[in-house]
Scaffold this motif. Structure first.
Motif, PDB file in Angstrom:
ATOM      1  N   UNK A 159       0.866  -1.180   0.000  1.00 26.16           N
ATOM      2  CA  UNK A 159       0.000   0.000   0.000  1.00 26.16           C
ATOM      3  C   UNK A 159       0.902   1.229   0.000  1.00 26.16           C
ATOM      4  N   UNK A 160       0.591   2.160  -0.879  1.00 22.98           N
ATOM      5  CA  UNK A 160       1.398   3.377  -1.008  1.00 22.98           C
ATOM      6  C   UNK A 160       0.534   4.545  -0.526  1.00 22.98           C
ATOM      7  N   UNK A 161       0.966   5.208   0.539  1.00 19.48           N
ATOM      8  CA  UNK A 161       0.171   6.321   1.069  1.00 19.48           C
ATOM      9  C   UNK A 161       0.820   7.655   0.701  1.00 19.48           C
ATOM     10  N   UNK A 162       0.005   8.479   0.091  1.00 14.97           N
ATOM     11  CA  UNK A 162       0.430   9.841  -0.250  1.00 14.97           C
ATOM     12  C   UNK A 162      -0.093  10.746   0.862  1.00 14.97           C
ATOM     13  N   UNK A 163       0.802  11.359   1.623  1.00 14.78           N
ATOM     14  CA  UNK A 163       0.355  12.178   2.754  1.00 14.78           C
ATOM     15  C   UNK A 163       0.758  13.650   2.562  1.00 14.78           C
ATOM     16  N   UNK A 164       0.476  14.460   3.588  1.00 14.37           N
ATOM     17  CA  UNK A 164       0.763  15.896   3.433  1.00 14.37           C
ATOM     18  C   UNK A 164       2.264  16.162   3.288  1.00 14.37           C
ATOM     19  N   UNK A 165       3.087  15.323   3.938  1.00 13.53           N
ATOM     20  CA  UNK A 165       4.544  15.489   3.801  1.00 13.53           C
ATOM     21  C   UNK A 165       4.995  15.247   2.363  1.00 13.53           C
ATOM     22  N   UNK A 166       4.240  14.380   1.670  1.00 17.59           N
ATOM     23  CA  UNK A 166       4.638  14.034   0.288  1.00 17.59           C
ATOM     24  C   UNK A 166       4.722  15.285  -0.583  1.00 17.59           C
ATOM     25  N   UNK A 167       3.886  16.298  -0.234  1.00 17.34           N
ATOM     26  CA  UNK A 167       3.880  17.534  -1.030  1.00 17.34           C
ATOM     27  C   UNK A 167       5.229  18.237  -0.938  1.00 17.34           C
ATOM     28  N   UNK A 168       5.890  18.058   0.214  1.00 18.66           N
ATOM     29  CA  UNK A 168       7.189  18.733   0.410  1.00 18.66           C
ATOM     30  C   UNK A 168       8.381  17.852   0.068  1.00 18.66           C
ATOM     31  N   UNK A 169       8.332  16.569   0.520  1.00 18.49           N
ATOM     32  CA  UNK A 169       9.554  15.750   0.341  1.00 18.49           C
ATOM     33  C   UNK A 169       9.489  14.866  -0.907  1.00 18.49           C
ATOM     34  N   UNK A 170       8.372  14.942  -1.640  1.00 21.51           N
ATOM     35  CA  UNK A 170       8.230  14.148  -2.867  1.00 21.51           C
ATOM     36  C   UNK A 170       8.505  12.662  -2.608  1.00 21.51           C
ATOM     37  N   UNK A 171       8.029  12.183  -1.458  1.00 24.78           N
ATOM     38  CA  UNK A 171       8.190  10.767  -1.098  1.00 24.78           C
ATOM     39  C   UNK A 171       6.855  10.241  -0.568  1.00 24.78           C
ATOM     40  N   UNK A 172       6.682   8.930  -0.542  1.00 23.52           N
ATOM     41  CA  UNK A 172       5.443   8.311  -0.061  1.00 23.52           C
ATOM     42  C   UNK A 172       5.797   7.221   0.952  1.00 23.52           C
ATOM     43  N   UNK A 173       4.773   6.765   1.693  1.00 28.37           N
ATOM     44  CA  UNK A 173       5.015   5.671   2.640  1.00 28.37           C
ATOM     45  C   UNK A 173       4.548   4.372   2.006  1.00 28.37           C
ATOM     46  N   UNK A 174       5.437   3.390   1.972  1.00 28.16           N
ATOM     47  CA  UNK A 174       5.056   2.084   1.426  1.00 28.16           C
ATOM     48  C   UNK A 174       4.902   1.116   2.591  1.00 28.16           C
ATOM     49  N   UNK A 175       3.713   0.518   2.686  1.00 29.13           N
ATOM     50  CA  UNK A 175       3.439  -0.421   3.789  1.00 29.13           C
ATOM     51  C   UNK A 175       3.435  -1.840   3.252  1.00 29.13           C
ATOM     52  N   UNK A 176       4.173  -2.701   3.949  1.00 22.13           N
ATOM     53  CA  UNK A 176       4.271  -4.108   3.570  1.00 22.13           C
ATOM     54  C   UNK A 176       3.117  -4.881   4.225  1.00 22.13           C
ATOM     55  N   UNK A 177       2.368  -5.625   3.418  1.00 22.96           N
ATOM     56  CA  UNK A 177       1.196  -6.360   3.916  1.00 22.96           C
ATOM     57  C   UNK A 177       1.551  -7.341   5.039  1.00 22.96           C
ATOM     58  N   UNK A 178       2.648  -8.070   4.880  1.00 21.17           N
ATOM     59  CA  UNK A 178       2.935  -9.168   5.802  1.00 21.17           C
ATOM     60  C   UNK A 178       3.537  -8.688   7.116  1.00 21.17           C
ATOM     61  N   UNK A 179       4.454  -7.718   7.035  1.00 24.79           N
ATOM     62  CA  UNK A 179       5.114  -7.257   8.261  1.00 24.79           C
ATOM     63  C   UNK A 179       4.461  -5.993   8.801  1.00 24.79           C
ATOM     64  N   UNK A 180       3.688  -5.331   7.997  1.00 24.60           N
ATOM     65  CA  UNK A 180       3.075  -4.025   8.295  1.00 24.60           C
ATOM     66  C   UNK A 180       4.139  -2.939   8.489  1.00 24.60           C
ATOM     67  N   UNK A 181       5.396  -3.265   8.156  1.00 21.25           N
ATOM     68  CA  UNK A 181       6.473  -2.273   8.269  1.00 21.25           C
ATOM     69  C   UNK A 181       6.250  -1.176   7.222  1.00 21.25           C
ATOM     70  N   UNK A 182       6.621   0.045   7.565  1.00 15.87           N
ATOM     71  CA  UNK A 182       6.416   1.158   6.643  1.00 15.87           C
ATOM     72  C   UNK A 182       7.765   1.785   6.290  1.00 15.87           C
ATOM     73  N   UNK A 183       7.903   2.145   5.037  1.00 16.89           N
ATOM     74  CA  UNK A 183       9.177   2.699   4.590  1.00 16.89           C
ATOM     75  C   UNK A 183       8.893   3.929   3.731  1.00 16.89           C
TER      76      UNK A 183
END
Ligand code: GAP
Length: 445
Positions: free
Chosen positions: A404-428
Motif C-alpha cells: 500500500x502506497x500512502x500519499x500524505x501531506x509530507x509528500x507535497x514537500x519531500x516528494x516521497x510516499x510511505x510504502x506499507x508491507x502487507x505481511x510485516x506491516x512495516x512502513x518505509x
C-alpha cells in the motif's frame, strides 16, 4: 468428525466467505439459487486468474523456443472423442442412496456399501456414468447431431499437431500448449472450485522421439516442480509428488503434484508420459498419418508425448488456502472486542492487486490519483480514498495486496510516499521517482 477435518472445514468456510465478500469467486446464477459445479470469478478473482494464466503462459510458451501456443475450439468433431476413448471409457461408477437420495461416485466412498451421507446400506447397483457434456450442432436435435464440449484441452492439440508443426517449422522435439475451458459432468462436484463441472486447464503436450521419452519426462517434471517452488513459492511441506503405480497400458510413467488444499491433500497437476497413444489413435480414426519424418536422420516415427496438465481453478484454490491468515491485531487495547486482522499472503506475482495507492486525506486526491495512474501502467493497481487509512489497509490485506502506497501531506514537500508491507506491516519512506523500481524489485523478487 476428526479434529483436523473440523479445522479444514472451518478454513474452507472462511475462504468461501472471503471469496464471496471480496468478489473473488461466487456461485454461478446465484440469484436463481446457484448451479451446482459452476462458479463465477468476480473482479478480484478474474484478475488473479488472469495473472496465473499469464504467469504459466510466460513460463511455458513465451520464454521457450520449443513450445508453441494454441487456442482451439471448445467443440470439436465428435470423432475426436471417439478416438481419444472418452465416448466409450470416460465414465465413473455411481450409486444412489435409496433412503436419502444422495448420489455418490463409488470410488470416492470410504465404504462402497454404506451411504456416506446417512449411513444407509440401501444403495442402487453401481452403474457407469459418462462424464462428457453433450450438446447438438445444427438445427436438428437428434443422435446424428450430437457433439461434445471438450473434456480436456489436450485433444485438439494432438489433432492440430501437423498444422502447428508445419506453420512454425518446428522439428521434433517440441511442444504445444493451450489454456482453456474444459467441461465434465461430474457426479458429485465438491470442495468449492476443486471439482467443478466447468473449469480451466493449462496443458502442454511435448512431442519427442520415444527413445528420449523418459529423459523429457524427467525434464518436465523438474521444470514444473521448479515453477511451483520459485514462482508460486510452494514450500516443501505444502506439496508432494505422487508416483502412479497403476499406469494406462500405453503410458510409461506418471506423477501427480499434490498440494495441501484447505480440505486436505489433492491433485493439482499431472505430468504424464503418454507414449504414442494419442497421435496413433488420431491417425487411425482420421486417416491422416500424424507420424513425423526426421529429415536429419532420414527416419519416420510416431512421436511420443509428455504431458503437463494443471487446473487453473485448483491453482487458485491452493493459493488462497495457503494465503489465508488471521492475526490478532497489534493495536489491540484491553477491554476492546478481539480485533483480528485477516490477510491473504499471496505471492505478489499473482495477487489481484499488487499496489494500492491511498491518499491520507481526500484533499490530496489529485496528487494521489495521478500517482495511481502512473503505477497502473506497470502494476495491477487500485486507488482507494474511502474510510480511514486503517480500514483501507485492512481491506487491502484481505484481498492480498502486498504493497500500500500512502500519499500524505509530507509528500507535497519531500516528494516521497510511505510504502506499507502487507505481511510485516512495516512502513518505509520511498521517493516517488524511485517508487517504480522499488516496487518492481520487491514484486519480482
Ligand atoms: N489431459 C489430462 C487430463 O485432463 P486430468 O487429471 O483429468 O488429466 C488435469 O486433469 C488437471 O485438470 C487436474 O490435475 C486438475 O488440476 C484439473 N481438473 C480435472 N478435473 C477437474 C474438475 N472437475 N474441476 C476442476 N479441475 C479439474
Amino acid at each position: 468428525m476428526a479434529e483436523d477435518d473440523v479445522k479444514n472445514q472451518e478454513l474452507m468456510d472462511k475462504i468461501v466467505s472471503l471469496c464471496k465478500r471480496r468478489g473473488f469467486v461466487f456461485p454461478s446464477s446465484e440469484i436463481y439459487g446457484g448451479f451446482n459445479g459452476f462458479w463465477d470469478y468476480g473482479p478480484y478473482g478474474s484478475r488473479m486468474k488472469r495473472a496465473i494464466e499469464n504467469l504459466w503462459w510466460h513460463e511455458m510458451v513465451e520464454t521457450r523456443d520449443n513450445v508453441e501456443g494454441l487456442d482451439s475450439t471448445v467443440i470439436c468433431h465428435p470423432t475426436v472423442w471417439k478416438a481419444s476413448g472418452h465416448i466409450d471409457q470416460f465414465s465413473d461408477l455411481m450409486t444412489d442412496c435409496k433412503k436419502c437420495k444422495a448420489r455418490h461416485r463409488v470410488d470416492q466412498m470410504p465404504d462402497p456399501n454404506v451411504c456416506p451421507n446417512c449411513g444407509s446400506t440401501e444403495l442402487t447397483e453401481p452403474r457407469e456414468f459418462n462424464l462428457m457434456m453433450k450438446t447438438f450442432v445444427g438445427p436438428v436435435f437428434d443422435d446424428e447431431h450430437v457433439a461434445y464440449l471438450r473434456a480436456e484441452t489436450c485433444q485438439p492439440i494432438f489433432v492440430d499437431f501437423h498444422s502447428v508443426r508445419i506453420a512454425t517449422r518446428q522439428k521434433v522435439p517440441f511442444g504445444i500448449a493451450q489454456i482453456g475451458k474444459a467441461f465434465r459432468n461430474e457426479i458429485n462436484p465438491r470442495n468449492f472450485t476443486f471439482r467443478s463441472r466447468e473449469f480451466t486447464q493449462m496443458e502442454m503436450e511435448f512431442f519427442c522421439d520415444g527413445e528420449e521419452g523418459m529423459e523429457w519426462f524427467e525434464y518436465w517434471k523438474e521444470q514444473r516442480i521448479n515453477y511451483y517452488r520459485n514462482k508460486l513459492k510452494f514450500s516443501d511441506d505444502f506439496f508432494r509428488i505422487y508416483e502412479h503405480e497403476k499406469l494406462a497400458h500405453y503410458a510409461k510413467a506418471a506423477i501427480d503434484i499434490e498440494v495441501k488444499f484447505p480440505f486436505g491433500w489433492g491433485e493439482l497437476e499431472g505430468v504424464h508420459h503418454r507414449g504414442q497413444w494419442d497421435l496413433s489413435q488420431h491417425s487411425k480414426f482420421s486417416g491422416e498419418d500424424l507420424a513425423y519424418f526426421d529429415h536429419d536422420n532420414n527416419r519416420k516415427f510416431m512421436p511420443t508425448v509428455i504431458e503437463t496438465s494443471v487446473g487453473l481453478d485448483r491453482t487458485m484454490l491452493a493459493l488462497l488456502g495457503r494465503a489465508y491468515k488471521e492475526e490478532k491485531a497489534a493495536t489491540q487495547k484491553e477491554g476492546m472486542d478481539e480485533d483480528v486482522r485477516i490477510l491473504l499472503q499471496l505471492p505478489p506475482l499473482v495477487a489481484p492487486i499488487q499496489v494500492a495507492v491511498l491518499p491520507q486525506s481526500k484533499k490530496l486526491k489529485e496528487n494521489a490519483y495521478g500517482l495511481y495512474k502512473t503505477m497502473e501502467r506497470y502494476f495491477r493497481a487500485e486507488y482507494d480514498e474511502t474510510g480511514s487509512i486503517g480500514k483501507r489497509y485492512r481491506r487491502q490485506d484481505e484481498i492480498g495486496t502486498p504493497f500500500c502506497v500512502t500519499f500524505d501531506f509530507d509528500s507535497l514537500n519531500d516528494n516521497a510516499v510511505t510504502v506499507r508491507d502487507r505481511d510485516t506491516m512495516a512502513q518505509e519512506r520511498v521517493g516517488i521517482t524511485q517508487l517504480r523500481d522499488y516496487l518492481e524489485e520487491k514484486i519480482n523478487a
